[in-house]
Design a protein around this motif. Sequence first.
Motif, mmCIF file in Angstrom:
data_model
loop_
_atom_site.group_PDB
_atom_site.id
_atom_site.type_symbol
_atom_site.label_atom_id
_atom_site.label_comp_id
_atom_site.label_asym_id
_atom_site.label_seq_id
_atom_site.Cartn_x
_atom_site.Cartn_y
_atom_site.Cartn_z
ATOM 1 N N VAL A 293 0.484 -1.169 0.186
ATOM 2 C CA VAL A 293 0.352 0.027 0.306
ATOM 3 C C VAL A 293 0.643 1.178 0.209
ATOM 4 O O VAL A 293 1.535 1.090 0.755
ATOM 5 N N LEU A 294 0.554 2.437 -1.126
ATOM 6 C CA LEU A 294 1.189 3.659 -0.850
ATOM 7 C C LEU A 294 0.485 4.929 -0.559
ATOM 8 O O LEU A 294 0.881 5.453 -0.336
ATOM 9 N N LEU A 295 -0.554 4.724 -0.657
ATOM 10 C CA LEU A 295 -1.745 5.764 -0.675
ATOM 11 C C LEU A 295 -3.110 5.305 -0.063
ATOM 12 O O LEU A 295 -3.647 4.553 -0.775
ATOM 13 N N GLN A 296 -3.917 6.070 0.723
ATOM 14 C CA GLN A 296 -4.841 5.924 1.402
ATOM 15 C C GLN A 296 -6.179 6.729 1.604
ATOM 16 O O GLN A 296 -5.711 7.905 2.262
ATOM 17 N N THR A 297 -7.147 7.349 0.603
ATOM 18 C CA THR A 297 -8.042 8.622 0.628
ATOM 19 C C THR A 297 -9.108 7.981 1.083
ATOM 20 O O THR A 297 -9.646 7.139 0.141
ATOM 21 N N PRO A 298 -9.790 8.071 1.934
ATOM 22 C CA PRO A 298 -11.359 7.349 2.565
ATOM 23 C C PRO A 298 -12.099 8.794 1.606
ATOM 24 O O PRO A 298 -11.594 9.346 0.077
ATOM 25 N N ILE A 299 -13.572 7.577 1.094
ATOM 26 C CA ILE A 299 -14.646 8.695 0.379
ATOM 27 C C ILE A 299 -14.835 9.798 0.886
ATOM 28 O O ILE A 299 -15.215 9.696 1.995
ATOM 29 N N ARG A 300 -14.637 10.733 0.329
ATOM 30 C CA ARG A 300 -14.929 11.880 0.532
ATOM 31 C C ARG A 300 -15.823 12.605 -1.327
ATOM 32 O O ARG A 300 -15.431 12.223 -1.899
ATOM 33 N N THR A 301 -16.605 13.171 -0.714
ATOM 34 C CA THR A 301 -17.282 14.241 -1.066
ATOM 35 C C THR A 301 -16.863 15.206 -2.237
ATOM 36 O O THR A 301 -16.276 15.940 -1.469
ATOM 37 N N PHE A 302 -16.985 15.548 -3.071
ATOM 38 C CA PHE A 302 -16.238 16.689 -3.736
ATOM 39 C C PHE A 302 -17.087 17.944 -4.185
ATOM 40 O O PHE A 302 -17.927 18.372 -3.525
ATOM 41 N N LEU A 303 -16.105 19.078 -3.590
ATOM 42 C CA LEU A 303 -16.583 20.261 -3.676
ATOM 43 C C LEU A 303 -17.622 21.225 -4.909
ATOM 44 O O LEU A 303 -16.535 21.524 -5.485
ATOM 45 N N ARG A 304 -18.318 21.208 -4.739
ATOM 46 C CA ARG A 304 -18.782 21.611 -6.257
ATOM 47 C C ARG A 304 -19.453 23.607 -6.251
ATOM 48 O O ARG A 304 -19.715 23.335 -7.283
ATOM 49 N N GLN A 305 -19.702 23.187 -5.409
ATOM 50 C CA GLN A 305 -20.285 25.039 -4.887
ATOM 51 C C GLN A 305 -19.671 25.997 -3.487
ATOM 52 O O GLN A 305 -19.053 25.299 -2.695
ATOM 53 N N MET A 306 -18.782 26.971 -4.029
ATOM 54 C CA MET A 306 -18.183 27.581 -2.583
ATOM 55 C C MET A 306 -19.455 29.562 -2.897
ATOM 56 O O MET A 306 -19.177 29.553 -3.891
ATOM 57 N N ASN A 307 -19.274 29.332 -1.630
ATOM 58 C CA ASN A 307 -19.549 31.161 -1.165
ATOM 59 C C ASN A 307 -18.913 31.610 -1.329
ATOM 60 O O ASN A 307 -17.931 31.833 0.200
ATOM 61 N N MET A 308 -18.696 33.244 -1.145
ATOM 62 C CA MET A 308 -18.238 33.698 -1.178
ATOM 63 C C MET A 308 -18.336 35.786 -0.656
ATOM 64 O O MET A 308 -18.864 35.840 -1.503
ATOM 65 N N ARG A 309 -17.909 35.382 0.294
ATOM 66 C CA ARG A 309 -18.251 37.571 0.993
ATOM 67 C C ARG A 309 -16.765 38.389 1.395
ATOM 68 O O ARG A 309 -15.975 37.841 1.710
#
Length: 588
Positions: A293-309
């Motif tokens: 094993v060289l790398l493991q990343t768990p299941i994560r949700t993709f960032l699809r929306q961003m709010n900027m103030r």
Amino acid sequence: MESTKSSAPSSKWTDGFEHAVVHIAVVVPPKSTSEQLPLRLLFASVWLLASGRQATSRPLKPYIKRFNKDGAIAVDRIVMTVDEAIQWYRTSSEELHTPVPLDGFRSASDGKPLSACRLSDFPSWPVLGVPMESEDIAQKSERSTIPFRNLGIIRYSRRISESQGWPSFLDTAGRSKQCEEALQFLEHHMHVDFREYPEYLGGMVLAVPDCDVHSVRQFVDPKEDGSESLYFHVKPHPSRKLQGLSLTVMEGQQGMLTSFDKIPVPEDGLVVIERPSPIHSSGLVLTHIERGVLLQTPIRTFLRQMNMRTEVIERRVKISAPETDKKKSPVTEYFSDKKTLASSQTFGDAPNATDAFKRLLDAKNERLLNYSAKLYDQKWFTADQRKEALKHIRDKLKQANLSIFIADPYFSANQISQYLFAIERDDVKIQILTSSSAFKKIKVSEAGPESDNEAPLDTHQALLRNLATFQASHRNSIQIKVANTENSLFHDRFIAVDNRVWMIGSSLNSIGIRPTLAMRIPHGEKILTHLIDLYNNAVPLKDFKIPKGELKKSCAHCGRAMVDEKEAQILQGAKTHGAQGTQDVDND
């Protein structure tokens, strides 16, 4: 047991490496000692340099932080060959010396005896491991077991030492200014925060970048027809080839695992997965046919929306206020920025804006909150839940097997009958910290309507009497102390059962009468340590003298014996039967 074997590891994970950099921190003993003590291993990390990485230069002299007569911390950076560095890393603690550099030997510091405790391998040598990352992309949950904040395809070996004492300037609780300076010095030069990772003190870490793979990136590409492509780009180190690699890809939707695919990585390192609908979340495991094993990343949700103030600071205000309510209180100053919203923008589209999707998210968040509340035993009592509150505290005390500690500045005579008789085991040690506030003068009207019918008894004597009544029927070791000095006074209320600590918003004499919260403290051991310090600085109840003019009349029930002769016989009978078996007793 510690392995004294220093055989060279398999070339399957050292191929392509020539040099290694050793970062080492040692404790330098004070010169005032009668005999010259050896240097002491504080921490060391061995980093193999991947192909194309230039070896760093050694500082002109070690970085040193001195602590008056208590000694010093010295940090050095040394370049070695890979084989020599690994051989040094595997040296047994009894034979350990400071590392010897490839060039520029210093007789004053290199090859010197190095004191170290017995070291254990995690994972077992020669296995290398990768950190198991959190599903939380913001890393708000448990941190990685590896103390370094680097990114890359790196596997690790750890050698953790047995428990050992350290000089006062290395107290990981960080109570002193010297300790804070020492930990900051180490974090700056060793890149490890030992306040967060104290288990690495006295230990070593070997970091091995993968000889072929530099990094892995994953991203999605939405299409106009609603389909999406999931890309994984495996990037090699310069002049290295990608061979023998496999990518295990996991996908999920709202807590459901939807796919699990194992795909060979091509020579160009680009893996593409086509999906007819949006891809909600994905994770991966990268493996090599020989290196594992060289790398493991768990299941994560993709960032699809961003709010900027964007906010504009119109003015800054300086506020001066007294630190306390005392007449001669010093003044504290702070600044407040007055801000105005200039713009607010939203980039990207929400993955799903339906009401059903919102219900899923809301229900999930509610379960997480409920789980956290249950995990920390969060309990809210309203103004009409006195009986429920009393039972809640009694149930905690009933669970005690070893010790009970109560810190309540208003703990007095009634609380012994209200709570302590619920303790079921005579071998439980009981410590109670109250304060002089429990004995201050109060108005007669506050003592209750029955107070005029009985001769008043001051609360100090009432507490002593009720304590004696408890001791007459229990063999527990119990001591009550009174906080009445600046070194022992406190405000919040706590109960600790077998070192598990709960914080209570109101005192035990009024919990459930007025609205309040009871909640278990996640890391209560540290709080309990401070409370024990206050307890040790307090005065035993029998030695406490009420200040003149602060005599407090007790309520009608404080001086009354809580267990009459008949009740005492029933209680003693229940204890006797309890030694042979269980018996239900109804005292209502």
